[in-house]
Design a protein around this motif. Structure first.
Motif, PDB file in Angstrom:
ATOM      1  N   TYR A  31      44.738  45.328  47.436  1.00 36.35           N
ATOM      2  CA  TYR A  31      43.946  44.104  47.344  1.00 36.35           C
ATOM      3  C   TYR A  31      43.155  44.099  46.035  1.00 36.35           C
ATOM      4  CZ  TYR A  31      45.097  44.015  52.309  1.00 36.35           C
ATOM      5  OH  TYR A  31      45.776  44.025  53.510  1.00 36.35           O
ATOM      6  N   ALA A  59      40.443  42.378  43.100  1.00 35.21           N
ATOM      7  CA  ALA A  59      39.085  41.837  43.169  1.00 35.21           C
ATOM      8  C   ALA A  59      39.084  40.340  43.437  1.00 35.21           C
ATOM      9  CB  ALA A  59      38.346  42.151  41.865  1.00 35.21           C
ATOM     10  N   ASP A  60      40.140  39.664  43.000  1.00 35.12           N
ATOM     11  CA  ASP A  60      40.226  38.213  43.212  1.00 35.12           C
ATOM     12  C   ASP A  60      40.856  37.861  44.557  1.00 35.12           C
ATOM     13  OD1 ASP A  60      42.739  39.118  42.705  1.00 35.12           O
ATOM     14  OD2 ASP A  60      43.231  37.646  41.145  1.00 35.12           O
ATOM     15  N   GLY A  61      41.118  38.862  45.391  1.00 36.70           N
ATOM     16  CA  GLY A  61      41.719  38.616  46.700  1.00 36.70           C
ATOM     17  C   GLY A  61      43.226  38.613  46.698  1.00 36.70           C
ATOM     18  N   ALA A  62      43.852  38.767  45.508  1.00 36.94           N
ATOM     19  CA  ALA A  62      45.320  38.775  45.434  1.00 36.94           C
ATOM     20  C   ALA A  62      45.860  40.067  46.060  1.00 36.94           C
ATOM     21  CB  ALA A  62      45.772  38.666  43.987  1.00 36.94           C
TER      22      ALA A  62
END
Length: 407
Positions: A233, A235-238
């Motif tokens: 995962y 930091a941007d949620g990707a």
């Protein structure tokens, strides 16, 4: 990858103890093998070709007494999907002493008592590129290993070390299974175990052979045949998927007991470290232990007929909601084999049933010995179900023809 000839040369030069020993092995060299063609046609429209291949196999034997060399090479041309392969399936040296033997090189290891099911039998990984439509005896992949055995009249101890793990092969082409993750999600390359000493495969097995009971216990420290999809995962949620083989430790138990015209069989394996897909693909993989067991009964009433019945289950003891799998995955099998027409016609039918999915797979095959060297085979593979893998293959029902000439 080294060529087949180079592998054989290295095996011969490394394993033979002297030039004189090498000459003795070459003097005793013999061989046999076969050439074969296989054609499979889809039964449903548009009745596509699902398999078309030409295959040649050569087996080489050399040596005698306490030192013997064996090699098995397969060359295959895939006419349906335009692929070629030539592979050293096995290539090893056997050394035999008083009360012990050793096998060095690429070898197929067969454990367990199940018929058509894989429970304890996990040292050799599998070529599952055609799913279940090939016999288990044909799809085990050889492992590069050292095997030592200590033998006595009623028992044996077996130790196996493979310095490098060999991955299995996933179903492909028309047998490829649906991906649990939607398209477009970022993926990295497969991470495979390396060649460090602690990344090898280790196995040990003790077997007992009594007058009315065969028994074996084993432990295997290995890796997943096929990689699991780890989630990373950002930091941007990707989410990035990382196909990775995970360590497994398997504790096995086997038994077989004959009684009159029956044989009672069973085996179980407790797997530590199994990874499971989540019900929601955004969630991480779950690590759970798994107990996989089988009980079977063989009945041989006479006249070359054998009936085989088995019940098995893969149970997740600490099951909790959120997994794509169920707590129990039972499988029932029923097999019937017979040698007919003065043992020139071999009949076989094997039925798999998955009750949770109301699914089934039935494999019917006939093998007729036209001559001692020439065999013709005909078979039918049928799938059905409401959900699961057998339901997914419902359009893959096929009729197949196999012709083989042995030399």
């Amino acid at each position: 990858m080294p060529s087949i000839s180079r592998r054989l040369a290295v095996l011969l030069s490394c394993c033979c103890l002297s030039p004189a020993a090498s000459g003795e092995l070459l003097d005793s060299l013999s061989w046999d093998g076969f050439v074969e063609t296989y054609q499979a046609m889809q039964l449903a429209a548009p009745q596509d070709t699902q398999g078309s291949r030409a295959r040649a196999r050569l087996r080489l034997y050399a040596g005698e007494g306490d030192r013997q060399l064996f090699a098995r090479v397969t060359a295959e041309r895939d006419l349906a999907f335009e692929g070629n392969r030539i592979e050293l399936d096995e290539g090893y040296l056997d050394l035999v002493g008083r009360g012990w033997d050793a096998r060095l090189g690429r070898q197929v290891v067969i454990w367990g008592r199940a018929d058509g099911l894989r429970i304890v039998d996990r040292v050799s990984t599998l070529d599952s590129s055609e799913s279940l439509t090939r016999e288990l005896d044909e799809v085990r992949l050889g492992v590069d290993a050292v095997r030592l055995r200590r033998l006595d009249d009623s028992s044996q101890i077996e130790l196996i070390w493979s310095p490098r793990f060999r991955p299995g092969r996933a179903p492909s082409e028309v047998w490829a299974l649906p991906d649990p993750v939607p398209e477009g999600v970022a993926r990295r390359a497969v991470e495979r175990p390396g060649s460090a000493l602690d990344e090898g495969v280790f196995a040990a097995r003790w077997s007992y052979y009594g007058a009315g009971l065969d028994l074996a216990v084993s432990v295997l420290h290995t890796w997943e045949d096929l990689p699991s999809l780890d989630r990373e995962y950002g930091a941007d949620g990707a989410i990035t998927l990382v196909p990775r083989h995970h360590r497994l430790t398997l504790w096995g138990l086997e038994f077989a007991r004959p009684w009159q015209s029956f044989v009672f069989r069973g085996e179980a394996v407790y797997i530590q470290g199994q990874r499971f897909e989540p019900a929601d693909w955004h969630d991480p993989l779950r690590r759970e232990d798994l107990l996989h067991w089988m009980l079977g009964l063989d009945w041989t009433p006479g006249n070359n007929w054998t009936l085989i019945a088995q019940v098995s289950d893969a149970w997740i003891p600490a099951y909790a909601p959120g997994l794509a799998s169920e707590a129990h995955t039972p499988v029932l099998t029923l097999g019937l084999t017979a040698d007919l027409l003065r043992e020139t016609l071999e009949f076989s039918n094997l039925l798999y049933v998955r009750p949770n999915e109301q699914g089934y797979y039935n494999r019917l095959s006939l093998d007729y010995a036209v001559t001692d060297r020439f065999h013709a085979g005909l078979g039918l593979d049928l799938f059905g179900g409401e959900e699961g893998v057998f339901a997914f293959y419902k359009e893959n029902d096929q009729l197949w023809l196999k012709l083989r000439y042995s030399f």
